[in-house]
Design a protein around this motif. Structure first.
Motif, mmCIF file in Angstrom:
data_model
loop_
_atom_site.group_PDB
_atom_site.id
_atom_site.type_symbol
_atom_site.label_atom_id
_atom_site.label_comp_id
_atom_site.label_asym_id
_atom_site.label_seq_id
_atom_site.Cartn_x
_atom_site.Cartn_y
_atom_site.Cartn_z
ATOM 1 N N GLN A 248 32.840 6.422 -20.828
ATOM 2 C CA GLN A 248 32.993 5.431 -21.892
ATOM 3 C C GLN A 248 32.112 5.827 -23.081
ATOM 4 O OE1 GLN A 248 34.788 2.132 -22.155
ATOM 5 N NE2 GLN A 248 34.278 2.880 -24.211
ATOM 6 N N PRO A 250 29.999 5.309 -26.355
ATOM 7 C CA PRO A 250 29.231 4.159 -26.856
ATOM 8 C C PRO A 250 29.608 3.839 -28.308
ATOM 9 C CG PRO A 250 27.914 6.149 -26.969
ATOM 10 C CD PRO A 250 29.206 6.550 -26.300
ATOM 11 N N ASP A 252 29.371 3.668 -32.182
ATOM 12 C CA ASP A 252 28.928 4.737 -33.077
ATOM 13 C C ASP A 252 28.718 4.177 -34.479
ATOM 14 O OD1 ASP A 252 29.132 7.062 -34.943
ATOM 15 O OD2 ASP A 252 29.493 8.166 -33.086
ATOM 16 N N ALA A 283 27.277 11.324 -26.566
ATOM 17 C CA ALA A 283 26.627 10.664 -25.430
ATOM 18 C C ALA A 283 26.381 11.664 -24.309
ATOM 19 C CB ALA A 283 27.494 9.515 -24.924
ATOM 20 N N PRO A 291 26.074 6.547 -18.430
ATOM 21 C CA PRO A 291 25.273 7.003 -19.579
ATOM 22 C C PRO A 291 23.806 7.166 -19.186
ATOM 23 C CG PRO A 291 26.699 5.181 -20.188
ATOM 24 C CD PRO A 291 26.760 5.273 -18.696
ATOM 25 N N LYS A 294 20.948 8.216 -25.284
ATOM 26 C CA LYS A 294 21.646 8.198 -26.555
ATOM 27 C C LYS A 294 20.908 9.116 -27.504
ATOM 28 C CE LYS A 294 23.398 3.466 -26.235
ATOM 29 N NZ LYS A 294 23.449 2.135 -26.892
#
Length: 301
Positions: A248, A250, A252, A283, A291, A294
């Motif tokens: 997925q 994130p 932006d 990511a 995740p 970042k």
């Protein structure tokens, strides 16, 4: 024919062996032997360190009851081992790691000499010549770094590294047993701290010429070159599907979404993943697709 010529001379014959052999060939009584291969000369070492580096693996029972692969990356000019570690099985990831450790400690080198393993080369026909156009992930990374690859076509061509493996197979099992080492983690620690420094001190030799062909590496993070790179298209749910894992993307700050956008998934040797859009890392994920950080980082083109 020598046996026949011996009887011939004992019976009073006076002709030479060569004459007798020729007459037997002409009469079709003896088949001509196949021509022997051309004379081989021992290949000279590269004159400077960093001109030619070998990488190879050897499967052996390094500790009692366990078969591991020993991956060695060594210099042709000096026999110095720049990288040496055990893995369960030789692979693209282990080859990346050997090159990364070499570049990190010494710098970029000119050429890499390997066997024709499938992680190094595509070989259209079994036993045939390698395909230098359609590259493996490893070949793509070497091209990206400007390192030329050379494929070996016989065990004799890899004689220098094969002889070194013979020495390792004789010494290492005894040393590991003496230290009571039975796990791969402990064996790799022993290699780094004790065996490799001692081996280089005993067996490494000066190059024929002074100087070095290594050059400092200045460029993008090596991690983002020495990895697998796979192009993917972002789905309607702003997710990337990779090897049965859903990544997925994130939020932006630069755009609302990346639906239908081409991105590049980097699979690193430790199993973690990164998703790039051009030079930007969108990511990072663990091997399960969760995740882990970042960050925005430049990648290679």
């Amino acid at each position: 024919m020598r046996h026949f010529h011996g009887f011939y001379r004992r019976e009073g014959g006076t002709r030479s062996y060569t004459w007798v052999k020729s007459r037997l060939h002409e009469a079709g009584l003896v088949r001509r032997a196949k021509r022997k291969g051309v004379h081989r000369k021992r290949r000279e070492r590269a004159p400077l360190e960093g001109m030619l580096v070998h990488q190879d693996g050897s499967r052996h029972e390094w500790v009692a009851g366990q078969q591991w692969d020993l991956i060695v990356t060594m210099d042709d000019a000096t026999s110095e081992h720049y990288s040496m570690f055990f893995v369960a099985e030789e692979s693209t990831e282990s080859s990346f790691l050997g090159v990364q450790e070499t570049i990190t400690s010494k710098g970029l080198f000119c050429s890499l000499y390997t066997d024709r393993g499938s992680h190094y080369w595509h070989t259209p026909e079994a036993g045939g010549t390698v395909d230098k156009v359609h590259l493996t992930q490893f070949g793509r990374a070497m091209k990206q770094l400007g390192i030329s690859m050379i494929a070996a076509y016989s065990p004799q061509a890899r004689g220098r590294s094969e002889r070194m493996f013979g020495t390792h197979q004789d010494r290492l099992p005894k040393e590991l047993a003496k230290e009571g080492i039975t796990t791969m983690e402990a064996a790799n620690r022993y290699l780094r701290t004790t065996y490799l420094p001692g081996f280089n001190a005993e067996f490494a030799r000066p190059a024929r010429e002074t100087g070095t062909a290594f050059v400092p590496y200045i460029g993008p993070d090596l991690k983002d070159i020495l990895c697998e790179q796979h192009e993917r298209t972002v789905g309607n749910d702003n997710c990337v599907h990779f090897n049965n894992t859903i990544l997925q993307l994130p939020a932006d700050p630069y755009r609302f979404h990346y639906v239908k956008t081409k991105v590049c998934v980097h699979k690193y040797p430790d199993g973690t993943l990164g998703v790039f859009h051009g030079p930007r890392k969108l990511a990072c994920y663990d091997a399960q697709g969760q995740p882990i950080q970042k960050e925005t980082k430049k990648a290679t083109v």
